[in-house]
Design an enzyme around this catalytic site. Sequence first.
Site, PDB file in Angstrom:
ATOM      1  N   ASP A 101       0.841  -1.256  -0.069  1.00 29.45           N
ATOM      2  CA  ASP A 101      -0.150   0.122  -0.050  1.00 29.45           C
ATOM      3  C   ASP A 101       0.727   1.165   0.014  1.00 29.45           C
ATOM      4  O   ASP A 101       0.096   2.197   0.218  1.00 29.45           O
ATOM      5  CB  ASP A 101      -1.055  -0.166   1.212  1.00 29.45           C
ATOM      6  CG  ASP A 101      -2.175  -0.740   0.842  1.00 29.45           C
ATOM      7  OD1 ASP A 101      -2.639  -0.887  -0.308  1.00 29.45           O
ATOM      8  OD2 ASP A 101      -2.609  -1.506   1.830  1.00 29.45           O
ATOM      9  N   ASP A 158      -6.752  -5.267  -4.893  1.00 29.37           N
ATOM     10  CA  ASP A 158      -6.438  -3.877  -4.250  1.00 29.37           C
ATOM     11  C   ASP A 158      -5.180  -3.313  -4.922  1.00 29.37           C
ATOM     12  O   ASP A 158      -5.212  -2.024  -5.185  1.00 29.37           O
ATOM     13  CB  ASP A 158      -6.450  -3.808  -2.715  1.00 29.37           C
ATOM     14  CG  ASP A 158      -7.313  -4.771  -2.103  1.00 29.37           C
ATOM     15  OD1 ASP A 158      -7.543  -5.728  -2.495  1.00 29.37           O
ATOM     16  OD2 ASP A 158      -7.470  -4.134  -0.838  1.00 29.37           O
TER      17      ASP A 158
HETATM   18  N1  GLY Z   1      -6.797  -1.854   0.432  1.00 26.95           N
HETATM   19  C1  GLY Z   1      -7.510  -2.487   1.685  1.00 26.95           C
HETATM   20  C2  GLY Z   1      -8.887  -2.243   1.711  1.00 26.95           C
HETATM   21  O1  GLY Z   1      -9.590  -1.971   0.641  1.00 26.95           O
HETATM   22  O2  GLY Z   1      -9.480  -2.489   2.802  1.00 26.95           O
END
Ligand code: GLY
Length: 379
Positions: A101, A158
């Site tokens: 992330d 994601d």
């Molecule tokens: N990328 C983590 C979420 O969407 O919770």
Amino acid sequence: MDYSVSQDDKAWLEETYGKLSVKLSAECARIGSMIPYIPIDGHYHDVDTLEGLYWWTNGFWAGILWQMYHAAGDEAYRKAASGVEDRLDQALIGYEGLHHDVGFMWLHSAVANYRLTGNKDSRRRGLHAANLLAGRFNPAGKFIRAWNGDRTGWMIVDCMMNIPILYWASKETGDRRFSFIAQEHADTCRRIIVRDDGSCNHIAALNPDTGECLEYPGGQGFASGSSWSRGQAWGLYGFALSYRHTQKKEYLDTAKSIAHYVIANFALNDWLPLVDFRSPLKPLKYDSTAAMIASCGLLEIAAHVGEYEKPLYLNAALKILRACEKAFCNWNPEEDAVMGHGTGAYHSTGKDADVPIIYGDYFFVEAVLRLLGKDFLIW
Ligand code: GLY
């Protein structure tokens, strides 16, 4: 990009932008360079540990501030956003809690700053984050691994929204390795995570030595095989952005296929977002963040298709935005956060169940500004 919306939609957008300006200006004066996530009793609280600084959502407040600075030119937004970026240096230095992330964290803070002001320190931070993400690439399986710990073969949908930092780094440095890695990941995601009907798995567990897909753990949705709405939205917007950066038609086709599935599901639920499209209808669980991300993704697709195709994506985005604004928004400037009814995961029961979440506000702001031609590309 001129989206050519109706007079009625335009009036709604202008009014909503006015309300966002009042609310976000009050929030900025109140919280400045705090790093907010979920408000408690109407008020945000700051991150106060190194562990907290690693949290994946920590760039989104800076993203809101940069978008509003770009739209309105108010110095208070710029100062607050720069303060958040400085604070995130502790996470870059600390390193151990960072994972896939890093794209979210530094695209919205440092890269946004660099794009708007040319700040060289911000460019360095952005490139540092891009290198960390590139370093997570598994060449045997051709994917960017998710999270840390012993699940070395896990990839998630994601991450399609983190790879834009690699496209940016490629363009910025002239070194195409970053873009190659992004495309390898996108190709593996198309092949393994996106299903033939346009829905997406959240997680795929691969053999890290061969890339063979072993199973699909349930992740943040209802169960393995279900359809977590935020995951669908990450895929929709992520593939549309990969098309923007590469012009590879298969990425736009994949984004459209996910979009058609997502639009059908929203249309069945009064344009409001269930947490999972394949879950029991009782209890009814909403996740407004999925709706906001999907809206931005639909607008991204609308920017790349012809005049007779565009209304499908544009009108669906407007229907979702307007339905959620009416049902979920808190416009009281004395309370933090705009978009209510966000949910971290289908089985959440704690603090991230049915609450305002910072990235819901980010994508709401981005969508409204985009439709008014006041945004800039953060991705
Ligand atoms: N990328 C983590 C979420 O969407 O919770």
